[in-house]
Motif scaffolding. Structure first.
Motif, mmCIF file in Angstrom:
data_model
loop_
_atom_site.group_PDB
_atom_site.id
_atom_site.type_symbol
_atom_site.label_atom_id
_atom_site.label_comp_id
_atom_site.label_asym_id
_atom_site.label_seq_id
_atom_site.Cartn_x
_atom_site.Cartn_y
_atom_site.Cartn_z
ATOM 1 N N ASP A 67 0.834 -1.190 0.000
ATOM 2 C CA ASP A 67 0.000 0.000 0.000
ATOM 3 C C ASP A 67 0.876 1.251 0.000
ATOM 4 N N ASN A 68 0.294 2.354 -0.455
ATOM 5 C CA ASN A 68 1.011 3.619 -0.477
ATOM 6 C C ASN A 68 1.072 4.228 0.923
ATOM 7 N N SER A 69 2.107 4.997 1.168
ATOM 8 C CA SER A 69 2.240 5.726 2.419
ATOM 9 C C SER A 69 2.520 7.195 2.102
ATOM 10 N N PHE A 70 2.188 8.057 3.053
ATOM 11 C CA PHE A 70 2.377 9.494 2.888
ATOM 12 C C PHE A 70 2.947 10.065 4.180
ATOM 13 N N LYS A 71 3.730 11.140 4.055
ATOM 14 C CA LYS A 71 4.310 11.735 5.250
ATOM 15 C C LYS A 71 4.501 13.238 5.060
ATOM 16 N N GLY A 72 4.525 13.936 6.183
ATOM 17 C CA GLY A 72 4.854 15.355 6.204
ATOM 18 C C GLY A 72 5.759 15.621 7.396
ATOM 19 N N PHE A 73 6.629 16.610 7.293
ATOM 20 C CA PHE A 73 7.546 16.887 8.388
ATOM 21 C C PHE A 73 7.921 18.360 8.420
ATOM 22 N N VAL A 74 8.213 18.828 9.639
ATOM 23 C CA VAL A 74 8.738 20.167 9.873
ATOM 24 C C VAL A 74 9.983 20.000 10.726
ATOM 25 N N GLY A 75 11.077 20.597 10.296
ATOM 26 C CA GLY A 75 12.324 20.405 11.018
ATOM 27 C C GLY A 75 13.061 21.697 11.278
ATOM 28 N N TYR A 76 14.052 21.590 12.156
ATOM 29 C CA TYR A 76 14.947 22.724 12.402
ATOM 30 C C TYR A 76 16.378 22.201 12.429
ATOM 31 N N GLU A 77 17.205 22.767 11.538
ATOM 32 C CA GLU A 77 18.600 22.368 11.437
ATOM 33 C C GLU A 77 19.444 23.330 12.280
ATOM 34 N N PHE A 78 20.064 22.809 13.330
ATOM 35 C CA PHE A 78 20.865 23.641 14.224
ATOM 36 C C PHE A 78 22.255 23.918 13.645
ATOM 37 N N ASN A 79 22.793 22.949 12.935
ATOM 38 C CA ASN A 79 24.074 23.086 12.253
ATOM 39 C C ASN A 79 24.112 22.010 11.164
ATOM 40 N N PRO A 80 25.182 21.926 10.374
ATOM 41 C CA PRO A 80 25.177 20.942 9.274
ATOM 42 C C PRO A 80 25.101 19.491 9.723
ATOM 43 N N TYR A 81 25.241 19.233 11.032
ATOM 44 C CA TYR A 81 25.335 17.856 11.504
ATOM 45 C C TYR A 81 24.164 17.414 12.383
ATOM 46 N N PHE A 82 23.283 18.332 12.746
ATOM 47 C CA PHE A 82 22.234 17.976 13.702
ATOM 48 C C PHE A 82 20.955 18.754 13.422
ATOM 49 N N ALA A 83 19.831 18.018 13.428
ATOM 50 C CA ALA A 83 18.514 18.633 13.242
ATOM 51 C C ALA A 83 17.486 17.852 14.051
ATOM 52 N N THR A 84 16.334 18.449 14.247
ATOM 53 C CA THR A 84 15.194 17.760 14.852
ATOM 54 C C THR A 84 14.003 17.905 13.915
ATOM 55 N N GLU A 85 13.105 16.904 13.933
ATOM 56 C CA GLU A 85 11.944 16.925 13.053
ATOM 57 C C GLU A 85 10.682 16.483 13.787
ATOM 58 N N LEU A 86 9.611 17.224 13.567
ATOM 59 C CA LEU A 86 8.267 16.774 13.902
ATOM 60 C C LEU A 86 7.683 16.140 12.647
ATOM 61 N N PHE A 87 6.987 15.016 12.786
ATOM 62 C CA PHE A 87 6.507 14.320 11.591
ATOM 63 C C PHE A 87 5.113 13.741 11.811
ATOM 64 N N TYR A 88 4.424 13.552 10.693
ATOM 65 C CA TYR A 88 3.185 12.776 10.659
ATOM 66 C C TYR A 88 3.289 11.819 9.485
ATOM 67 N N ALA A 89 2.882 10.568 9.678
ATOM 68 C CA ALA A 89 2.952 9.569 8.610
ATOM 69 C C ALA A 89 1.664 8.761 8.543
ATOM 70 N N ASP A 90 1.085 8.690 7.364
ATOM 71 C CA ASP A 90 -0.010 7.765 7.059
ATOM 72 C C ASP A 90 0.651 6.546 6.436
#
Length: 200
Positions: A67-90
């Protein structure tokens, strides 16, 4: 033998220098970004384990998890090596096919927070790995010919993790990734997706 060893050391040293130069040339952290994507999901478990997950008392069924899946995300990149993401996935639907008139559908979705470790190979190519926590829910619906049954839904909070690669065309980026949603020892979903995003 000495010549071969010298060649190996020289090659390894050159590779390290190139990797170091690429990392030094990587762009600084870009702050906020968002994206969306699609792909497909696949169930890791067999029919016996899925039966334990939904507590149906029946193991005589085939699994259709294409089956198909879908996702959306919002992230914040603190530097080139580290980020955090909020996500939703169907994560799509898994169908348990019994006899000609009986089937059970399991539809799953999840949302949560991940930390992302990034390795900028060049200014335009980044490899990454992620780990986080997902709040998930699986709707379980039975079908007995002309009768629909609303069975007991499942939910929980469990780990999600994955790896991927990203192409940077600032401010736009595209990525491909694999993720494992570890809902339960008896129900694990693999997700393969391609996404596009935008940096602000």
């Amino acid at each position: 033998m000495k010549l071969k060893s010298l060649f190996t050391v020289t090659l390894a040293s050159s590779a390290l220098c190139v990797a170091a130069s690429s990392a030094m040339a990587a762009p600084k952290g870009q702050g906020l970004y968002l994206g969306a994507g699609t792909g497909f999901s696949s169930l890791k478990n067999d029919s016996d384990e899925v039966d334990d997950f939904i507590e149906s008392g029946s193991e005589d069924f085939d699994i259709d998890d294409d089956d198909n899946s879908f996702k959306g995300f919002v992230g914040y990149e603190f530097n080139p090596y580290f980020a955090t993401e909020l996500f939703y996935a169907d994560l799509g639907k898994t169908r348990l096919e019994g006899n000609d008139v009986a089937s059970t559908d399991l539809e799953s979705d999840a949302y949560g927070l991940s930390v992302v470790g990034q390795l900028p190979i060049t200014s335009w190519f980044t490899a990454f790995a992620k780990a986080g926590i997902a709040k998930w829910e699986t709707d379980v619906d039975g079908n007995l010919g002309n009768a629909d049954l609303d069975l007991e839904d499942q939910d929980g909070t469990d780990p999600v993790y994955g790896v991927g690669a990203q192409l940077n065309f600032n401010p736009v980026f595209v990525r491909a990734e694999y993720e494992r949603y570890d809902f339960d020892s008896d129900y694990k979903i693999d997700s393969f997706s391609a996404s596009a995003g935008f940096r602000f």
